[in-house]
Design a protein around this motif. Sequence first.
Motif, PDB file in Angstrom:
ATOM      1  N   ALA A 150       0.821  -1.216   0.000  1.00 40.58           N
ATOM      2  CA  ALA A 150       0.000   0.000   0.000  1.00 40.58           C
ATOM      3  C   ALA A 150       0.854   1.264   0.000  1.00 40.58           C
ATOM      4  O   ALA A 150       0.390   2.331  -0.431  1.00 40.58           O
ATOM      5  CB  ALA A 150      -0.939  -0.020   1.209  1.00 40.58           C
ATOM      6  N   THR A 151       2.094   1.188   0.417  1.00 41.32           N
ATOM      7  CA  THR A 151       2.904   2.398   0.561  1.00 41.32           C
ATOM      8  C   THR A 151       4.055   2.474  -0.453  1.00 41.32           C
ATOM      9  O   THR A 151       4.710   3.509  -0.554  1.00 41.32           O
ATOM     10  CB  THR A 151       3.497   2.462   1.980  1.00 41.32           C
ATOM     11  OG1 THR A 151       4.299   1.281   2.216  1.00 41.32           O
ATOM     12  CG2 THR A 151       2.393   2.557   3.005  1.00 41.32           C
ATOM     13  N   VAL A 152       4.328   1.393  -1.174  1.00 43.13           N
ATOM     14  CA  VAL A 152       5.468   1.389  -2.082  1.00 43.13           C
ATOM     15  C   VAL A 152       5.182   2.256  -3.321  1.00 43.13           C
ATOM     16  O   VAL A 152       4.030   2.436  -3.710  1.00 43.13           O
ATOM     17  CB  VAL A 152       5.796  -0.066  -2.503  1.00 43.13           C
ATOM     18  CG1 VAL A 152       4.755  -0.620  -3.468  1.00 43.13           C
ATOM     19  CG2 VAL A 152       7.193  -0.149  -3.118  1.00 43.13           C
ATOM     20  N   GLY A 153       6.271   2.725  -3.897  1.00 46.46           N
ATOM     21  CA  GLY A 153       6.123   3.539  -5.104  1.00 46.46           C
ATOM     22  C   GLY A 153       5.867   2.687  -6.350  1.00 46.46           C
ATOM     23  O   GLY A 153       5.811   1.459  -6.293  1.00 46.46           O
ATOM     24  N   ARG A 154       5.765   3.348  -7.469  1.00 48.02           N
ATOM     25  CA  ARG A 154       5.409   2.664  -8.691  1.00 48.02           C
ATOM     26  C   ARG A 154       6.475   1.672  -9.108  1.00 48.02           C
ATOM     27  O   ARG A 154       6.191   0.593  -9.601  1.00 48.02           O
ATOM     28  CB  ARG A 154       5.178   3.684  -9.820  1.00 48.02           C
ATOM     29  CG  ARG A 154       4.702   3.058 -11.122  1.00 48.02           C
ATOM     30  CD  ARG A 154       4.442   4.106 -12.148  1.00 48.02           C
ATOM     31  NE  ARG A 154       5.654   4.903 -12.412  1.00 48.02           N
ATOM     32  CZ  ARG A 154       5.725   5.886 -13.291  1.00 48.02           C
ATOM     33  NH1 ARG A 154       4.656   6.248 -13.965  1.00 48.02           N
ATOM     34  NH2 ARG A 154       6.859   6.559 -13.482  1.00 48.02           N
ATOM     35  N   PHE A 155       7.746   2.014  -8.916  1.00 48.35           N
ATOM     36  CA  PHE A 155       8.829   1.161  -9.367  1.00 48.35           C
ATOM     37  C   PHE A 155       8.977  -0.083  -8.487  1.00 48.35           C
ATOM     38  O   PHE A 155       9.498  -1.092  -8.943  1.00 48.35           O
ATOM     39  CB  PHE A 155      10.153   1.932  -9.409  1.00 48.35           C
ATOM     40  CG  PHE A 155      10.141   3.058 -10.395  1.00 48.35           C
ATOM     41  CD1 PHE A 155      10.275   2.794 -11.767  1.00 48.35           C
ATOM     42  CD2 PHE A 155       9.986   4.373  -9.977  1.00 48.35           C
ATOM     43  CE1 PHE A 155      10.243   3.838 -12.680  1.00 48.35           C
ATOM     44  CE2 PHE A 155       9.960   5.403 -10.895  1.00 48.35           C
ATOM     45  CZ  PHE A 155      10.087   5.141 -12.244  1.00 48.35           C
ATOM     46  N   GLY A 156       8.525  -0.050  -7.257  1.00 51.84           N
ATOM     47  CA  GLY A 156       8.654  -1.226  -6.377  1.00 51.84           C
ATOM     48  C   GLY A 156       7.360  -1.988  -6.188  1.00 51.84           C
ATOM     49  O   GLY A 156       7.280  -2.925  -5.371  1.00 51.84           O
ATOM     50  N   ARG A 157       6.300  -1.629  -6.890  1.00 46.45           N
ATOM     51  CA  ARG A 157       4.986  -2.238  -6.671  1.00 46.45           C
ATOM     52  C   ARG A 157       4.964  -3.719  -7.082  1.00 46.45           C
ATOM     53  O   ARG A 157       4.354  -4.533  -6.408  1.00 46.45           O
ATOM     54  CB  ARG A 157       3.931  -1.460  -7.445  1.00 46.45           C
ATOM     55  CG  ARG A 157       2.510  -1.925  -7.187  1.00 46.45           C
ATOM     56  CD  ARG A 157       1.541  -1.006  -7.922  1.00 46.45           C
ATOM     57  NE  ARG A 157       1.632   0.340  -7.405  1.00 46.45           N
ATOM     58  CZ  ARG A 157       0.987   0.775  -6.327  1.00 46.45           C
ATOM     59  NH1 ARG A 157       0.219  -0.047  -5.634  1.00 46.45           N
ATOM     60  NH2 ARG A 157       1.113   2.038  -5.943  1.00 46.45           N
ATOM     61  N   ARG A 158       5.655  -4.044  -8.209  1.00 46.19           N
ATOM     62  CA  ARG A 158       5.598  -5.439  -8.657  1.00 46.19           C
ATOM     63  C   ARG A 158       6.212  -6.371  -7.616  1.00 46.19           C
ATOM     64  O   ARG A 158       5.663  -7.432  -7.318  1.00 46.19           O
ATOM     65  CB  ARG A 158       6.326  -5.567  -9.989  1.00 46.19           C
ATOM     66  CG  ARG A 158       6.361  -6.989 -10.524  1.00 46.19           C
ATOM     67  CD  ARG A 158       7.115  -7.055 -11.835  1.00 46.19           C
ATOM     68  NE  ARG A 158       6.399  -6.281 -12.854  1.00 46.19           N
ATOM     69  CZ  ARG A 158       6.823  -6.169 -14.100  1.00 46.19           C
ATOM     70  NH1 ARG A 158       7.970  -6.739 -14.467  1.00 46.19           N
ATOM     71  NH2 ARG A 158       6.147  -5.456 -14.988  1.00 46.19           N
ATOM     72  N   LYS A 159       7.357  -5.973  -7.108  1.00 48.45           N
ATOM     73  CA  LYS A 159       8.019  -6.802  -6.112  1.00 48.45           C
ATOM     74  C   LYS A 159       7.172  -6.912  -4.845  1.00 48.45           C
ATOM     75  O   LYS A 159       7.024  -7.998  -4.266  1.00 48.45           O
ATOM     76  CB  LYS A 159       9.388  -6.202  -5.788  1.00 48.45           C
ATOM     77  CG  LYS A 159      10.154  -6.998  -4.751  1.00 48.45           C
ATOM     78  CD  LYS A 159      11.512  -6.346  -4.472  1.00 48.45           C
ATOM     79  CE  LYS A 159      12.259  -7.136  -3.412  1.00 48.45           C
ATOM     80  NZ  LYS A 159      13.574  -6.513  -3.082  1.00 48.45           N
ATOM     81  N   ALA A 160       6.577  -5.783  -4.431  1.00 45.16           N
ATOM     82  CA  ALA A 160       5.755  -5.798  -3.206  1.00 45.16           C
ATOM     83  C   ALA A 160       4.527  -6.671  -3.393  1.00 45.16           C
ATOM     84  O   ALA A 160       4.092  -7.389  -2.478  1.00 45.16           O
ATOM     85  CB  ALA A 160       5.340  -4.377  -2.839  1.00 45.16           C
ATOM     86  N   ARG A 161       3.944  -6.653  -4.599  1.00 46.72           N
ATOM     87  CA  ARG A 161       2.755  -7.483  -4.849  1.00 46.72           C
ATOM     88  C   ARG A 161       3.132  -8.966  -4.816  1.00 46.72           C
ATOM     89  O   ARG A 161       2.390  -9.792  -4.305  1.00 46.72           O
ATOM     90  CB  ARG A 161       2.145  -7.114  -6.194  1.00 46.72           C
ATOM     91  CG  ARG A 161       0.861  -7.889  -6.487  1.00 46.72           C
ATOM     92  CD  ARG A 161       0.248  -7.472  -7.810  1.00 46.72           C
ATOM     93  NE  ARG A 161      -0.232  -6.085  -7.748  1.00 46.72           N
ATOM     94  CZ  ARG A 161       0.330  -5.079  -8.381  1.00 46.72           C
ATOM     95  NH1 ARG A 161       1.413  -5.292  -9.146  1.00 46.72           N
ATOM     96  NH2 ARG A 161      -0.144  -3.859  -8.285  1.00 46.72           N
ATOM     97  N   THR A 162       4.306  -9.275  -5.367  1.00 45.73           N
ATOM     98  CA  THR A 162       4.749 -10.667  -5.362  1.00 45.73           C
ATOM     99  C   THR A 162       4.960 -11.156  -3.935  1.00 45.73           C
ATOM    100  O   THR A 162       4.565 -12.268  -3.566  1.00 45.73           O
ATOM    101  CB  THR A 162       6.037 -10.810  -6.179  1.00 45.73           C
ATOM    102  OG1 THR A 162       5.809 -10.370  -7.536  1.00 45.73           O
ATOM    103  CG2 THR A 162       6.520 -12.242  -6.190  1.00 45.73           C
ATOM    104  N   GLU A 163       5.592 -10.314  -3.100  1.00 42.64           N
ATOM    105  CA  GLU A 163       5.818 -10.686  -1.708  1.00 42.64           C
ATOM    106  C   GLU A 163       4.500 -10.831  -0.943  1.00 42.64           C
ATOM    107  O   GLU A 163       4.336 -11.737  -0.119  1.00 42.64           O
ATOM    108  CB  GLU A 163       6.706  -9.633  -1.042  1.00 42.64           C
ATOM    109  CG  GLU A 163       8.127  -9.608  -1.577  1.00 42.64           C
ATOM    110  CD  GLU A 163       8.943  -8.482  -0.963  1.00 42.64           C
ATOM    111  OE1 GLU A 163       8.324  -7.643  -0.240  1.00 42.64           O
ATOM    112  OE2 GLU A 163      10.168  -8.437  -1.165  1.00 42.64           O
TER     113      GLU A 163
END
Length: 337
Positions: A150-163
């Motif tokens: 919910a707080t990550v930026g656009r460039f880190g969203r894919r990795k955060a969604r995977t985690e």
Amino acid sequence: MTRGRETNRLHVIAESLADARAQFIEAMERDPADRGLDHATRTAREAVRGFVADSLVRRVTEELARLDREAERAERAAERWEQIAARFDAQRAAHRAEAEESAKVLRLAEAAAERVRAEVAQRLTVQAEADGAAYLGAVAEEAAARGRLATVGRFGRRKARTEQQAATERSQTLRGKVSQEWGTTPANPDRLPEWAGKVAANCAETDPRVTEVVETVDVATADRETMRKRHRQERTALLVSEYGAEHVQAARYGMRRTTNPDRQAHDARNRAALLRSEADELRALPVSDAARRIEVKRAVQEQAREHAAQRKRQLHDSFERDPRRSDPSRDGPARGL
């Protein structure tokens, strides 16, 4: 002996014909000389005195015989009640010993069951607490991954969604595993020890070692109940053999008290002792005093019987004169059986 012109009659006071014959023979052997009116009067007085004395002796003798018979009857009754009491005491002792042994077997079985249950529950509690902690850890990781997404930026969203997806899958997997293993899942880390103890105790009841010892307890409990039922049957059988079925049935429904053989034996012994004592007191008295005491006792007993009969008649008369009983027009319940 009469002196008649044509016929003479002999009068003899005797208890039987044989006694009269003996008196006649004895009289014929006496001195036939006529010794005058004074001598005849003295002889008659002595005869009467002897007759009265014989009557007193007979009265006292009969009373002593009665007292001895009553004392012997009371002593036989006491012996019979003591034998009955001994049989009941023996049965109670046998039942008590068997009941104590049964209770001991049941206590040992229950102690063994509790020991095995505690050992199994302790092992399961450790396992449940570990499984619950792993599940709560996965839930916490899922929440953290969701927060980062919910707080990550656009460039880190894919990795955060995977985690986040990986954390969700892991928490779901552990939820299913814990639920299948323990029936429920812990709500939070603070309630984890309580939850682990509860689910471990529930699962311990299905453990083969616990079910085996529980079955042993159930068998001991059933045996104890069977023993108690048999004891009741044996107790009833002894009561019936000693007192009769009617007495036992009446006592069972509260219509009669169960006889206490120890008290009955004690009362019979006391009665026998009192009768023996009364007989000894009569034997120690002169015949005339003993006869007088017997007459006084009989008079007192007769007076007591008359009072009791009079009291009974008075109660009966008052019952018959009760207007509530005799007046059929009076409202309300009538007295009756």
